[in-house]
Design a protein around this motif. Structure first.
Motif, mmCIF file in Angstrom:
data_model
loop_
_atom_site.group_PDB
_atom_site.id
_atom_site.type_symbol
_atom_site.label_atom_id
_atom_site.label_comp_id
_atom_site.label_asym_id
_atom_site.label_seq_id
_atom_site.Cartn_x
_atom_site.Cartn_y
_atom_site.Cartn_z
ATOM 1 N N SER A 149 0.826 -1.204 0.000
ATOM 2 C CA SER A 149 0.000 0.000 0.000
ATOM 3 C C SER A 149 0.859 1.254 0.000
ATOM 4 O O SER A 149 0.513 2.262 -0.632
ATOM 5 C CB SER A 149 -0.920 -0.006 1.224
ATOM 6 O OG SER A 149 -1.696 1.166 1.285
ATOM 7 N N THR A 150 1.992 1.201 0.691
ATOM 8 C CA THR A 150 2.902 2.344 0.732
ATOM 9 C C THR A 150 3.483 2.632 -0.646
ATOM 10 O O THR A 150 3.548 3.790 -1.088
ATOM 11 C CB THR A 150 4.051 2.086 1.723
ATOM 12 O OG1 THR A 150 3.507 1.850 3.017
ATOM 13 C CG2 THR A 150 5.001 3.274 1.790
ATOM 14 N N LEU A 151 3.910 1.576 -1.328
ATOM 15 C CA LEU A 151 4.509 1.754 -2.653
ATOM 16 C C LEU A 151 3.520 2.340 -3.658
ATOM 17 O O LEU A 151 3.907 3.067 -4.569
ATOM 18 C CB LEU A 151 5.052 0.416 -3.167
ATOM 19 C CG LEU A 151 6.251 -0.146 -2.398
ATOM 20 C CD1 LEU A 151 6.595 -1.544 -2.895
ATOM 21 C CD2 LEU A 151 7.459 0.779 -2.521
ATOM 22 N N LEU A 152 2.236 2.051 -3.472
ATOM 23 C CA LEU A 152 1.219 2.566 -4.382
ATOM 24 C C LEU A 152 1.175 4.094 -4.379
ATOM 25 O O LEU A 152 0.887 4.713 -5.411
ATOM 26 C CB LEU A 152 -0.164 2.021 -4.002
ATOM 27 C CG LEU A 152 -0.463 0.557 -4.328
ATOM 28 C CD1 LEU A 152 -1.855 0.189 -3.825
ATOM 29 C CD2 LEU A 152 -0.361 0.305 -5.835
ATOM 30 N N VAL A 153 1.456 4.701 -3.227
ATOM 31 C CA VAL A 153 1.290 6.155 -3.123
ATOM 32 C C VAL A 153 2.612 6.926 -3.031
ATOM 33 O O VAL A 153 2.604 8.154 -2.978
ATOM 34 C CB VAL A 153 0.408 6.528 -1.915
ATOM 35 C CG1 VAL A 153 -0.997 5.990 -2.089
ATOM 36 C CG2 VAL A 153 1.005 6.032 -0.606
ATOM 37 N N THR A 154 3.743 6.217 -3.018
ATOM 38 C CA THR A 154 5.033 6.919 -2.868
ATOM 39 C C THR A 154 5.968 6.730 -4.060
ATOM 40 O O THR A 154 7.158 7.037 -3.966
ATOM 41 C CB THR A 154 5.762 6.448 -1.590
ATOM 42 O OG1 THR A 154 6.007 5.029 -1.673
ATOM 43 C CG2 THR A 154 4.945 6.760 -0.349
#
Length: 263
Positions: free
Chosen positions: A51-56
């Motif tokens: 989920s972090t990689l999706l937005v960063t």
């Protein structure tokens, strides 16, 4: 500003991200410019790595502390890990589900994520890797190490009593979420502990870190760093311990603070 800072650590939701869970162009540019000047950038979030990689993707963080501090990664290398054992995961899950004040739980496991919440949009966005199970089937599914258990309850004080005095667990209530999602994890699975690990990896002292946050899980991180900054929309507890309060997440407060004092 007298101190020389070498690292920026920032929470995502309600801190860097706007309420619609996006990064503004102002924020992206500020982080990129800070990195060009030699500052390290670290994301510290309760989100999973996926989920972090999706937005960063546009930020290129030097390190990611995810799942509330259960892990810290630099590229593909795990440099910090603190998880609940399979036995402790199962015991905690059963204790929660037997309590009348707990609506449902989500278990973030090392092998898979599961939820007992029928309303979770399994298969969509950050829930792509979740699997829905009934309370009755949980005993089979929970037999794995867990990075955290999200306990959904409108009465966090009562949930806390289930684990009070038990050194195997750390319960952190959340006051900024409408879903009443509170975190149960290994006592060493904190943002501040993982950030110390990241700082050591890069040869940076905590005094050389500026940290931004908004919620209960950010208290320790803001306290151990050389400069703790609360966004304007942070809960009162975070504002109280912060050295400085910047603009809100909707106002790109973190970006404007970086632009004013570090660029």
């Amino acid at each position: 500003m007298k101190k020389s800072f070498k690292m920026i650590a920032a929470d995502l939701d309600r801190t860097l991200l706007r309420d619609n869970e996006t990064l503004s162009a102002v924020t992206i540019n500020a982080i990129r410019e800070a990195r060009k000047k030699g500052m390290l950038f670290v994301v510290a979030t309760a989100r999973s790595l996926y989920s972090t990689l999706l937005v960063t993707q546009e930020l290129y963080p030097d390190a990611i502390i995810h799942t509330g501090g259960a892990y810290a990664v630099v590229g593909d290398q795990v440099i910090y890990r603190a998880v609940l054992s399979p036995e402790d995961t199962l015991e905690a899950a059963l204790a929660c589900l037997s309590a009348p004040f707990v609506d449902h739980i989500r278990i973030c496991g090392e092998t898979e994520d599961v939820t007992t919440n029928p309303a979770i949009p399994v298969g969509q966005k950050e829930f792509l890797h979740y699997r829905r199970v009934s309370d009755e089937k949980l005993t089979e599914t929970a037999l794995q190490a867990a990075t955290k258990i999200t306990v959904c309850s409108p009465e966090p004080d009562k949930v806390a009593t289930l684990f009070e005095g038990d050194p195997r667990y750390l319960f952190t209530p959340s006051k900024n979420t409408s879903s009443f999602g509170h975190k149960l994890a290994h006592p060493a699975a904190t943002k501040e502990a993982a950030l110390v690990g990241v700082a050591t990896h890069f040869g940076v002292t905590c005094d050389e870190i500026v940290a931004f946050g908004d919620d209960m899980a950010d208290l320790g991180m803001l306290s151990v760093c050389g400069l703790g900054v609360a966004v304007a929309n942070a809960i009162p507890e975070v504002k109280t311990i912060a050295d400085v309060v910047c603009g809100s997440n909707e106002e790109d407060g973190v970006a404007h603070y970086i632009n004013e004092f570090f660029l």
